[in-house]
Design an enzyme around this catalytic site. Structure first.
Site, short mmCIF file in Angstrom:
data_model
loop_
_atom_site.label_atom_id
_atom_site.label_comp_id
_atom_site.label_asym_id
_atom_site.label_seq_id
_atom_site.Cartn_x
_atom_site.Cartn_y
_atom_site.Cartn_z
N GLY A 253 -0.32 0.42 13.36
CA GLY A 253 -0.37 0.44 14.82
C GLY A 253 -1.30 -0.65 15.29
N HIS A 254 -0.74 -1.81 15.63
CA HIS A 254 -1.57 -2.93 16.08
C HIS A 254 -1.53 -2.97 17.60
CE1 HIS A 254 -1.11 -5.19 11.99
NE2 HIS A 254 -1.78 -4.06 11.91
N LYS B 115 -7.23 -5.66 13.73
CA LYS B 115 -6.48 -6.82 13.20
C LYS B 115 -5.49 -7.37 14.20
CE LYS B 115 -4.70 -4.49 9.81
NZ LYS B 115 -5.46 -3.26 9.93
N GLN C 263 -2.52 -1.88 7.65
CA GLN C 263 -3.51 -0.96 7.07
C GLN C 263 -4.77 -1.76 6.69
OE1 GLN C 263 -0.02 -0.46 5.69
NE2 GLN C 263 0.00 0.64 7.61
N ASP D 13 -7.21 0.04 11.19
CA ASP D 13 -7.71 0.14 12.57
C ASP D 13 -8.96 -0.71 12.82
OD1 ASP D 13 -5.73 2.11 12.93
OD2 ASP D 13 -7.07 3.60 12.07
P1 IMP Z 1 0.81 6.81 4.99
O1 IMP Z 1 0.67 5.33 4.98
O2 IMP Z 1 1.47 7.33 6.24
O3 IMP Z 1 1.44 7.33 3.75
O4 IMP Z 1 -0.66 7.46 5.03
C1 IMP Z 1 -1.57 7.34 3.94
C2 IMP Z 1 -3.00 7.18 4.44
O5 IMP Z 1 -3.13 5.93 5.07
C3 IMP Z 1 -3.40 8.22 5.50
O6 IMP Z 1 -4.78 8.48 5.37
C4 IMP Z 1 -3.16 7.49 6.80
O7 IMP Z 1 -3.92 8.01 7.85
C5 IMP Z 1 -3.58 6.09 6.41
N1 IMP Z 1 -2.94 5.05 7.21
C6 IMP Z 1 -1.70 4.54 7.07
N2 IMP Z 1 -1.49 3.55 7.96
C7 IMP Z 1 -2.62 3.40 8.64
C8 IMP Z 1 -3.03 2.48 9.68
O8 IMP Z 1 -2.29 1.58 10.12
N3 IMP Z 1 -4.30 2.67 10.15
C9 IMP Z 1 -5.15 3.60 9.65
N4 IMP Z 1 -4.81 4.45 8.68
C10 IMP Z 1 -3.56 4.35 8.19
#
Ligand code: IMP
Length: 427
Positions: free
Chosen positions: A42-43, A18, A224, A15
């Site tokens: 989520g871009h 990017k 991420q 977040d």
């Molecule tokens: P997962 O990727 O859904 O397995 O989540 C694992 C961790 O990564 C959690 O803390 C999520 O909130 C975080 N996370 C995954 N994708 C994003 C992203 O695009 N932005 C921010 N946090 C993310």
């Protein structure tokens, strides 16, 4: 920008903004490749009145001449990605196999992956990771376990047996925990109904990419952030993919020296969603509310309120080094326009030994035991939102940018000054 091979990476827990930076520079590239993650990303890109939220699809999709590739180390949600493509098309974005390609070997996320993800989190209770519930961990587990289904399996029409076994295993666990079972025939029917559309985008594009390294401009878009990388991040509170530059290096046989530029994106503060230590986190109160509200710090994928805190220079220095970041893009400094002071964490103190730690201590276990030490900067107390030129940057803010660049030994090349596409300063 005349770069030939470039990467854009988030330097924190995701977040960082990017999407906007990728969008801003994508127009200079021929190919944009998402190399990690899946529907958890989520871009957000704001173009005038339109807000585009991309999850799987690379940010280059807003430019019809760019070829966008979802790399083979991404995991793709079979049904969600169809909705994502159709929703973009309904909003006037041209999408066809000419400008969007999926790789044969991407692991596919099915409904049972999401259910396992959510079920595991529920069972873990207080020990939950705080995942997005998008089935990311279970799909990457399948990849490592050498099971599950890829696009190739669907194309070759031999996916049913593989999927049936996985769903059978899921159902046996679901029964144990009184969860709803998956009806495999329903899943097969939905796949068969939709596969013609989705498979039209599946292409053997890797050969073309390998050949293009010498002739085309290629941008790698990370999803991420680096602190969520499954190897280098704050384990166990990380995602399951390689969000670091190493994800791109590994998948495409590249080395650091192949990159003309590796741009690291950071906000002037930090946010985190999900569980895990966050040494610079602000307690609930007015300051946190100001940042959360002005920064609209609510997840683009899940809508969850993001935890907010000060910038952590120790973490920044560490990820910049490990990822060979060559320049910084600093976003959302305008969110702090109203503050009379801005803090940056420059070291930690171990809560038990009371010793000062000048570097990022890595895993969540180590981070739990530290307290942040800060340098305080005077706020600029003036509106910077929407600024377009370097000379307009208030002196106090410029001092902070200089401090970050000097401390990380990395130039700041882009400053984002607002949500709109054109709210940018190239330094
Ligand atoms: P997962 O990727 O859904 O397995 O989540 C694992 C961790 O990564 C959690 O803390 C999520 O909130 C975080 N996370 C995954 N994708 C994003 C992203 O695009 N932005 C921010 N946090 C993310």
């Amino acid at each position: 920008m005349s770069k030939k091979i470039c990467a854009v990476l988030g330097l924190s827990w995701g977040d960082e903004g990017k999407g906007k930076i990728c969008d801003a520079i994508a127009k200079n590239f021929d190919i944009v490749i998402r190399f990690n993650g899946g529907g958890n990303a989520g871009h957000t890109i704001v173009v005038g009145e339109n807000v585009f939220k991309l999850h799987h699809i690379p940010s280059g999709i807003l430019y019809p001449q760019i070829k966008n590739v979802i790399g083979r180390k991404c995991v793709v949600d079979f049904f969600d990605v169809i909705d994502e493509i159709k929703s973009l098309q309904q909003n006037g974005i041209e999408i066809s196999p000419k400008n969007l390609a999926f790789s044969y070997d991407s692991q596919i996320v099915f409904p049972h992956h999401k259910k396992i993800d959510i079920m595991r989190e529920n069972i873990r209770g207080k020990q939950k990771i705080g995942t997005t519930g998008r089935g990311i961990g279970p799909a990457y587990s399948d990849f490592i376990s050498r099971v599950g289904v890829t696009f190739k399996d669907i194309l070759e029409n031999n996916y049913k047996e593989k999927l049936q076994v996985e769903v059978k295993i899921f159902n046996s666990i679901a029964r144990e925990f009184f969860e709803e079972e998956i009806k495999i025939l329903d899943v097969f029917n939905r796949i068969e109904e939709n596969k013609k559309f989705l498979l039209s985008f599946v292409q053997d594009c890797y050969e073309e990419i390998f050949e293009s390294f010498s002739s085309k401009k290629i941008m790698f878009e990370g999803a991420q952030g680096l602190l969520l990388d499954s190897y280098f991040g704050t384990r166990p509170f990380v995602s399951s993919s390689l969000s670091s530059i190493h994800g791109a290096l590994l998948d495409f046989g590249l080395s650091f020296s192949d990159f003309d530029e590796i741009i690291g994106v950071t906000k002037l503060y930090t946010t985190r969603v999900g569980s895990g230590s966050f040494p610079t986190e602000l307690e609930d109160g007015e300051l946190k509310n100001i940042i959360q509200t002005r920064g609209n710090e609510f997840g683009a994928t899940t809508g969850r309120a993001r935890r907010c805190g000060w910038l952590d220079l120790c973490a920044l220095k560490s990820v910049v080094k490990v990822n060979g970041v060559t320049s910084l893009a600093i976003t959302k400094s305008d969110v702090l326009d109203v503050l009379s002071e801005v803090k940056i964490c420059t070291s930690y103190t171990n809560k038990i030994s009371k010793k000062e730690i000048p570097f990022y201590p890595g895993s969540d276990e180590n981070l739990k035991n530290v307290e942040a030490n800060y340098i305080t900067f005077e706020g600029w107390k003036t509106k910077t939102e929407g600024l377009k030129t370097k000379t307009e940057i208030p002196a106090q803010l410029q001092t902070i940018f200089n401090f970050i660049s000097e401390s990380t030994n990395t130039k700041t090349s882009i400053v984002s000054t607002g949500f709109q596409r054109e709210d940018l300063i190239f330094l």
